[in-house]
Design an enzyme around this catalytic site. Structure first.
Site, mmCIF file in Angstrom:
data_model
loop_
_atom_site.group_PDB
_atom_site.id
_atom_site.type_symbol
_atom_site.label_atom_id
_atom_site.label_comp_id
_atom_site.label_asym_id
_atom_site.label_seq_id
_atom_site.Cartn_x
_atom_site.Cartn_y
_atom_site.Cartn_z
ATOM 1 N N TYR A 66 0.819 -1.212 0.000
ATOM 2 C CA TYR A 66 0.000 0.000 0.000
ATOM 3 C C TYR A 66 0.856 1.268 0.000
ATOM 4 C CZ TYR A 66 -4.124 -2.851 1.112
ATOM 5 O OH TYR A 66 -5.146 -3.768 1.080
ATOM 6 N N LYS A 126 2.832 -15.550 2.467
ATOM 7 C CA LYS A 126 2.900 -16.263 1.186
ATOM 8 C C LYS A 126 4.372 -16.577 0.923
ATOM 9 C CE LYS A 126 0.716 -17.915 -2.438
ATOM 10 N NZ LYS A 126 -0.046 -19.175 -2.325
ATOM 11 N N ASP A 179 -5.601 -6.797 5.661
ATOM 12 C CA ASP A 179 -6.798 -6.106 5.191
ATOM 13 C C ASP A 179 -7.834 -7.120 4.718
ATOM 14 O OD1 ASP A 179 -8.590 -4.238 4.271
ATOM 15 O OD2 ASP A 179 -7.280 -3.401 2.736
#
Length: 374
Positions: free
Chosen positions: A145, A192, A248
């Site tokens: 972000y 991940k 999020d």
């Protein structure tokens, strides 16, 4: 200023934000009366409302107000006029992202708890979600972000850089382990790491920090599997810690488990500043109709009281919210047959804080669907 005096910056924001925040301020005024605390409220503009009035989603005076306050009470951000315009250069959300960065709010904490009387509202089966109690720690000021963004002039390609440093990761991981020590002593890192270097760094640092908390179990889970496991068996989670974008998405997914996104509060914590907000959006379709659920905002106030070390008031507030929910004194999203308005729910919770079982509200009548005051 005495130890019982607190400066609160109030940023109502957009959509239903002002309505739910109004109920939270109502609650704080009653807590002030009952527990002899003093809350000094100062209001600021942010988001679409700030753009409409000043052209800036985070005016300088709002930022200064927040920096000088003991805590920030925030409503919601977003407006359809920006959502439906991909070419808009200035957006409401930029105000909140900048505020988090400027205040150094590196940790977003989202609790998820199920209420027995609302289990039938969940899209999941009762036996799957009953007893779910999760605390999610989302890193808030780094990652994709906030990384470099670029769109090629002819829009042939674009990229967003996801960047993390040790300094970004270490503080929130410590917070997660410290919280787990008070709970069921399990931390799950969602990442991940089979694909992303940033995730591998998160995993390495978590392993290092885990050695300082030998009584806490550390588990790892890829984000795609975690998304499934939240639906299949949410009770397996105690404390979740994760990076910005995964946090999020995962926390919004988790929000539906309890039956309504209107129940879930959050705290964003930094070294010297803290902001408290419901996790729901601005819900512009409900603006001005008195149907918005104020509970998430009110429970965010409970997290604020915890942060200010006013634990007795925080516990009383949570007890009062649970009392309202158990008595089905809730808004239309939770009780379509006999709904109460945003303000009525706030009044009921405020009244219970003040009077408890001696409340003016006749609970037997409420249970049969009448809001009689005796």
């Amino acid at each position: 200023m005495s130890n019982n005096d607190f400066k609160i910056a109030v940023l109502p924001g957009d959509g239903i934000g002002p309505e739910v925040v109004q109920e939270s301020v109502k609650i704080l005024n009653v807590i002030s009366e009952v527990f002899q605390y003093k809350f000094q409220f100062k209001y600021g503009l942010i988001g679409a409302e700030a753009i409409f009035q000043t052209g800036n989603p985070l005016p300088d005076d709002t930022l200064e107000l927040c920096k000088k306050s003991d805590a920030v009470l925030f409503g919601a951000i977003g407006d359809p006029s920006f959502d439906n315009n991909p070419d808009a250069k200035v957006r409401p959300e930029q105000g909140l992202l900048k505020l988090r960065k400027e205040l150094g709010l590196f940790a977003n904490i989202r609790p998820l708890k199920t209420y027995p009387s609302l289990i039938e509202k969940s899209p999941l089966k009762q036996e799957i979600i009953e007893g779910t109690d999760i605390q999610i720690f989302r890193e808030l000021v780094s990652g994709i972000y906030f990384g470099e963004k670029f769109t090629e002039e002819n829009e042939a390609y674009a990229y967003d850089v996801c960047r993390y440093s040790r300094e970004d990761i270490i503080p929130i991981v410590h917070m997660a382990f410290q919280e787990a020590q008070k709970r069921r002593k399990k931390v799950t890192l969602i990442d991940k790491a089979n694909v992303l270097d940033t995730s591998r760094l998160w995993r390495k640092i978590c392993r290092e920090i885990a050695q300082e908390y030998p009584e806490v179990e550390l588990d790892f889970m890829f984000v795609d599997n975690a998304a499934m496991q939240l639906i299949l068996n949410p009770k397996q989670f105690d404390v979740i810690v994760t990076e910005n974008m995964f946090g999020d998405i995962i926390s919004d997914e988790a929000s539906v488990i309890g039956g309504s996104i209107g129940l879930l509060p959050s705290a964003s914590i930094g070294e010297s500043n803290a902001l408290f907000e419901p996790i729901h959006g601005s819900y512009p379709q409900a603006k001005g109709k008195g149907i918005a659920n104020p509970v998430a905002s009110i429970l965010s106030v409970a997290m604020m009281l915890d942060h200010l070390k006013l634990e007795q008031a925080a516990n009383k507030l949570r007890e009062s919210v649970e009392h309202a929910i158990e008595n089905k004194y809730v808004t239309i999203d939770l009780n379509s047959k006999q709904p109460y308005s945003t303000a009525e729910v706030g009044d009921f919770i405020a009244d219970y804080i003040k009077f408890s079982e001696k409340s003016y509200y006749n609970f037997e009548n409420i249970k049969i669907g009448k809001s009689t005051i005796v």
